[in-house]
Design an enzyme around this catalytic site. Structure first.
Site, short mmCIF file in Angstrom:
data_model
loop_
_atom_site.label_atom_id
_atom_site.label_comp_id
_atom_site.label_asym_id
_atom_site.label_seq_id
_atom_site.Cartn_x
_atom_site.Cartn_y
_atom_site.Cartn_z
N TRP A 183 0.85 -1.18 0.00
CA TRP A 183 0.00 0.00 0.00
C TRP A 183 0.89 1.23 0.00
O TRP A 183 1.88 1.29 0.74
CB TRP A 183 -0.92 0.05 1.23
CG TRP A 183 -1.70 1.33 1.28
CD1 TRP A 183 -2.84 1.63 0.59
CD2 TRP A 183 -1.35 2.52 2.01
NE1 TRP A 183 -3.24 2.93 0.85
CE2 TRP A 183 -2.33 3.50 1.71
CE3 TRP A 183 -0.30 2.87 2.86
CZ2 TRP A 183 -2.30 4.78 2.27
CZ3 TRP A 183 -0.27 4.14 3.42
CH2 TRP A 183 -1.27 5.08 3.12
N GLU A 224 -3.01 -3.02 -2.52
CA GLU A 224 -4.17 -2.52 -1.76
C GLU A 224 -4.58 -1.14 -2.24
O GLU A 224 -3.80 -0.19 -2.19
CB GLU A 224 -3.82 -2.48 -0.27
CG GLU A 224 -4.90 -1.93 0.62
CD GLU A 224 -4.48 -1.84 2.07
OE1 GLU A 224 -5.31 -1.44 2.90
OE2 GLU A 224 -3.31 -2.18 2.38
N LYS A 226 -7.18 2.35 -2.42
CA LYS A 226 -7.81 3.25 -1.46
C LYS A 226 -8.52 4.36 -2.21
O LYS A 226 -8.11 4.72 -3.32
CB LYS A 226 -6.75 3.84 -0.51
CG LYS A 226 -7.33 4.54 0.71
CD LYS A 226 -6.24 4.87 1.73
CE LYS A 226 -6.84 5.46 3.00
NZ LYS A 226 -5.80 5.69 4.03
N ASP A 257 -9.63 -3.83 1.66
CA ASP A 257 -9.73 -3.23 2.99
C ASP A 257 -11.11 -2.60 3.09
O ASP A 257 -11.46 -1.74 2.27
CB ASP A 257 -8.63 -2.18 3.17
CG ASP A 257 -8.62 -1.56 4.56
OD1 ASP A 257 -9.68 -1.04 4.98
OD2 ASP A 257 -7.57 -1.57 5.22
N HIS A 260 -11.67 1.19 2.62
CA HIS A 260 -11.05 1.88 1.49
C HIS A 260 -11.97 2.08 0.29
O HIS A 260 -11.50 2.26 -0.84
CB HIS A 260 -9.81 1.10 1.03
CG HIS A 260 -8.65 1.29 1.95
ND1 HIS A 260 -7.36 0.92 1.61
CD2 HIS A 260 -8.56 1.80 3.20
CE1 HIS A 260 -6.53 1.20 2.61
NE2 HIS A 260 -7.26 1.73 3.59
N HIS A 284 -8.19 -6.98 4.63
CA HIS A 284 -7.92 -6.22 5.85
C HIS A 284 -9.25 -5.81 6.44
O HIS A 284 -10.05 -5.13 5.78
CB HIS A 284 -7.08 -4.97 5.56
CG HIS A 284 -5.62 -5.21 5.61
ND1 HIS A 284 -4.68 -4.21 5.47
CD2 HIS A 284 -4.91 -6.36 5.79
CE1 HIS A 284 -3.46 -4.72 5.56
NE2 HIS A 284 -3.59 -6.02 5.75
N ASP A 292 -12.03 6.18 6.06
CA ASP A 292 -11.12 5.11 6.47
C ASP A 292 -10.43 5.47 7.78
O ASP A 292 -9.25 5.82 7.80
CB ASP A 292 -10.09 4.87 5.36
CG ASP A 292 -9.08 3.80 5.74
OD1 ASP A 292 -9.48 2.79 6.34
OD2 ASP A 292 -7.89 3.98 5.44
N ASP A 294 -10.16 3.55 10.58
CA ASP A 294 -9.51 2.45 11.28
C ASP A 294 -9.92 2.33 12.75
O ASP A 294 -9.08 2.21 13.63
CB ASP A 294 -7.99 2.56 11.16
CG ASP A 294 -7.52 2.28 9.74
OD1 ASP A 294 -7.85 1.20 9.22
OD2 ASP A 294 -6.84 3.13 9.14
N ASP A 324 -6.69 -4.59 10.64
CA ASP A 324 -5.97 -3.33 10.42
C ASP A 324 -6.74 -2.19 11.06
O ASP A 324 -7.66 -1.64 10.46
CB ASP A 324 -5.78 -3.08 8.92
CG ASP A 324 -4.97 -1.82 8.65
OD1 ASP A 324 -4.45 -1.22 9.61
OD2 ASP A 324 -4.86 -1.43 7.47
#
Length: 416
Positions: A183, A224, A226, A257, A260, A284, A292, A294, A324
């Site tokens: 990423w 990955e 985004k 993810d 993302h 993820h 995003d 997290d 993640d």
């Protein structure tokens, strides 16, 4: 008859074997990220997270050294059931005498040997790895592999190549594959004048990284995508279309993810789409709040749907599950444990679904009964099966937080 036996009978009435579900859950590996324990700081001098990444909060007890982080991981993992892997970023290199002499483009397996020793000591299933393309002076103008500056681009290419060799070392030592996830933070804050140029440079840079040669039976490479990051709101070089096409044409994995994508997109729908074309899919799991961000993974509907797609498509050995998230506003050990246990709970929830029955109802267009079964199953006593699972595999029950509170008082509060 105890509660488990009663619950087991209720699931059996829908054709679900609870014992079989628990056994299956115990064999599904989840790759738990190291960076929750220290707010994505690492040990190679990069400092606080930058490059579209932000950790908020300053809860006491952040791990400051490899020894402290390993101590915290050991304790957290003792409270997390199931088969576990460790997910490392390159910035967690333990440089020792090489500190200040060796940069990320020259990292070697020996800089990660303490992690291998640690992973073996606590009985982990394997180690996964991530090149660290952020929090470094060579991230120039928000760009790394797509930079128009050759010096910058070549530095990060060498870093990626070094990481592939380190991943081979992990795979050999742990006798298990190593997922290498790429990423990058590359993008622009405002409307670009050239969208294609950076993507062509990124494509060539990735090709050069892969050209170093690596054992594909041991190392699985993923890219990955985004939507955007902080400071790069208008344009992301590695977007979804770019990476899905790159992965498909290069024979590597596409990592999903679930923070993302646009809020109206769901990773649970993307998983079966990729399974139609890919042998392996990397994942993820996080929890986005408006973007995003997290957040710690909670037992929410989308997490359950993600796990349903993994289970109902017999893809527990195809989808490589990783976590993640990073929250510095609460006890970091608790954050690790809550998120990882919720991942396990969602997998158990999926394993306890009458998937074959519901597929058959869909195929014969009996959507009325399909809806009835789906809704009735939501009220089944999943918690009783979870409690039995923890007891069977000798992991802490609902009282685990008492141990975390004691650890905070004894260990974390002593870190001034």
């Amino acid at each position: 008859m105890n509660r488990y036996d009663q619950a087991k009978e209720m699931f059996a009435s829908y054709g679900v074997d609870a014992d079989k579900a628990m056994k299956a859950l115990a064999g599904i590996p989840v790759s738990v990220h190291c960076w929750q324990g220290d707010d994505v700081v690492g040990f190679d001098g990069g400092g606080a997270a930058s490059g579209g990444i932000q950790t908020t909060g300053n809860y006491p007890g952040r791990a400051r050294t490899p020894e402290e982080l390993m101590e915290d991981i050991r304790f957290a993992f003792s409270l997390i059931p199931g088969k576990k892997r460790l997910n490392l970023h390159a910035s967690y290199a333990i440089l020792g005498a090489d500190a200040g002499k060796v940069d990320r483009d020259a990292y070697r397996p020996e800089h990660f040997a303490p992690w291998v020793k640690f992973a073996k000591e606590i009985g982990l299933d394997g180690i996964d790895f991530n090149p660290t393309y952020f929090s470094h002076p060579m991230v120039r103008d928000g760009l790394t592999l797509s930079s128009p500056v050759e010096e910058v681009r070549k530095f990060w290419i060498r870093h990626g190549q070094a990481c592939l060799k380190i991943a081979e070392y992990f795979a050999t030592e742990m006798n298990s594959h190593c997922l290498v996830n790429i990423w990058i933070p590359d993008g622009l804050k405002d409307v670009p004048a050239d969208r294609l140029g950076p993507r062509l440079r990124l494509k060539d840079a990735l090709d050069e990284i892969l050209s170093v040669g690596y054992d594909k039976s041991k190392v699985y490479v993923a890219v990955e995508s985004k939507v955007f990051g902080i400071g790069v709101e208008s344009y992301t070089v590695g977007n979804n279309e770019f990476y899905q096409n790159y992965a498909a044409t290069r024979g590597i994995c596409c990592l999903l993810d679930n923070g993302h994508y646009h809020p109206t997109e769901t990773v649970s729908d993307k998983i079966p789409s990729l399974l139609a074309f890919y042998d392996k899919v990397a994942l993820h799991v996080t929890r986005p709040v408006r973007w995003d961000s997290d957040h710690v993974v909670l037992l929410e509907d989308e997490l359950k749907e993600i796990c349903k797609e993994i289970v109902r498509n017999d893809a527990t050995d195809k989808v490589m599950i990783g976590l993640d998230y990073f929250d510095a506003s609460i006890n970091r050990i608790s954050a690790w444990v809550v998120g990882a246990r919720n991942m396990q709970k969602a997998l158990l929830y999926a394993l306890l679904q009458p998937n074959a029955k519901m597929k058959a109802l869909q195929d014969c267009a009996n959507f009325t009964e399909q809806m009835v079964v789906q809704e009735e199953c939501k009220m089944l006593p999943y918690g009783d099966i979870w409690t039995e699972y923890l007891k069977k595999y000798r992991f802490a029950g609902d009282d685990w937080f008492k141990e975390v509170a004691a650890y905070e008082k004894k260990v974390l509060k002593e870190r001034k």
